[in-house]
Write an enzyme that holds these catalytic residues in place. Structure first.
Site, mmCIF file in Angstrom:
data_model
loop_
_atom_site.group_PDB
_atom_site.id
_atom_site.type_symbol
_atom_site.label_atom_id
_atom_site.label_comp_id
_atom_site.label_asym_id
_atom_site.label_seq_id
_atom_site.Cartn_x
_atom_site.Cartn_y
_atom_site.Cartn_z
ATOM 1 N N HIS A 72 3.425 -6.001 0.079
ATOM 2 C CA HIS A 72 2.165 -5.594 -0.489
ATOM 3 C C HIS A 72 2.212 -4.473 -1.448
ATOM 4 O O HIS A 72 3.265 -3.592 -1.451
ATOM 5 C CB HIS A 72 1.209 -5.086 0.748
ATOM 6 C CG HIS A 72 1.963 -3.610 1.662
ATOM 7 N ND1 HIS A 72 1.995 -2.599 1.311
ATOM 8 C CD2 HIS A 72 2.573 -3.877 2.544
ATOM 9 C CE1 HIS A 72 2.750 -1.684 1.999
ATOM 10 N NE2 HIS A 72 3.285 -2.627 2.843
ATOM 11 N N ASP A 73 1.427 -4.432 -2.553
ATOM 12 C CA ASP A 73 1.199 -3.561 -3.660
ATOM 13 C C ASP A 73 2.429 -3.259 -4.321
ATOM 14 O O ASP A 73 2.407 -2.496 -5.070
ATOM 15 C CB ASP A 73 0.884 -2.068 -2.832
ATOM 16 C CG ASP A 73 -0.324 -2.245 -2.015
ATOM 17 O OD1 ASP A 73 -1.292 -2.180 -2.707
ATOM 18 O OD2 ASP A 73 0.147 -1.803 -0.730
ATOM 19 N N GLY B 252 7.066 -2.580 0.504
ATOM 20 C CA GLY B 252 5.884 -2.342 -0.148
ATOM 21 C C GLY B 252 6.082 -1.440 -1.294
ATOM 22 O O GLY B 252 7.023 -0.583 -1.220
#
Length: 262
Positions: A121-122, A139
């Site tokens: 994520h991200d 992440g």
């Protein structure tokens, strides 16, 4: 028109561009958009709020747009955005973002992403990167452009990898890796300046020499980081075509909140 295999499950709300191909037993969710000419192999799952650009090739068994592996995630409509002309090989896993960060994971254009790569994520992955088998991005990782990342390497949360940087096989990277620098090992240690990538992209001998000078100031002269930055600043104007590389390096160093590999 899109070519959809009879066994594929494509939600009627999904948006498919011209000449998109969806392979057997692949599932495409309702919030997915796929651009013209993208080919998705069999047994893939493309879900979440995912936008995929033009002329990508996604091989079998890829998982694209699944929820982030973050216990704080509560089902918010975060995004995954993939650019154009990427090659995405088997068993890759790309997650959407989290509201604790920018709310989206982003992959640029012309990347070569090999099997079993995980993009958490991200993360933000730039353009024209070669990412070998089983690389794991935690992440919030940021990767620039034209990098080479060796197989089975692991990149810690919030770490940044600069343009034209190179990671050797099975490297554990827990601090930022500046542009034009090669690192390898567990933990990752600096090895040398990376000139082959820039050379393949047309850098002149004089510009390559300036990369080497920056590397020496940063790693071979025994200078503090602040002193090295000042010396690198002093190189400006000696090879005008390399001033953009000096700017790249100094900007990266100024934003290195985790410190750099030294």
């Amino acid at each position: 028109m899109a070519q959809i295999h009879p066994t594929a499950l494509v939600d009627p709300a999904a948006e498919l561009g011209n000449d998109v191909s969806i392979g057997a037993y692949t599932m495409v969710g309702p919030h997915v958009r796929i651009g013209d000419g993208t080919v998705v192999g069999p047994h893939c799952v493309i879900e979440g709020h995912t936008t995929i650009g033009r002329e990508n090739r996604i091989f079998q068994f890829a998982s694209v747009g699944a929820d982030p592996q973050d216990k704080k995630y509560k089902g918010e409509p975060t995004k995954l955005i993939i650019g154009d002309r990427n090659t995405i090989r088997e068993f890759t896993t790309f997650n959407t973002g989290t509201v604790q960060d920018k709310g989206q994971t982003q992959i640029g254009d012309d990347n070569w992403i090999m099997a079993y790569v995980h993009v958490a994520h991200d993360c933000v992955i730039g353009n024209d990167n070669t990412i070998a088998n089983s690389v794991q991005f935690a992440g919030h990782v940021t990767v620039g452009h034209h990098t080479l990342i060796g197989g089975m390497s692991g990149i810690h949360q919030f770490v940044r990898v600069g343009d034209y940087a190179m990671l050797g096989f099975q490297t554990r990277l827990s601090q930022d890796l500046p542009p034009f620098v090669m690192a390898a090992g567990n933990p990752g240690e600096v090895q040398n300046v990376h000139q082959e990538g820039p050379r393949r992209h047309g850098y002149s001998a004089e510009r390559l020499s300036m990369l080497k000078q920056m590397y020496k100031l940063l790693y071979r002269k025994g200078l503090t980081l602040d002193a090295a930055k000042a010396e690198i600043e002093g190189l400006r104007g000696q090879t005008p075509e390399a001033d953009v590389d000096i700017d790249n390096m100094l900007t990266f160093l100024a934003e290195a909140s985790r410190g750099i590999v030294r």
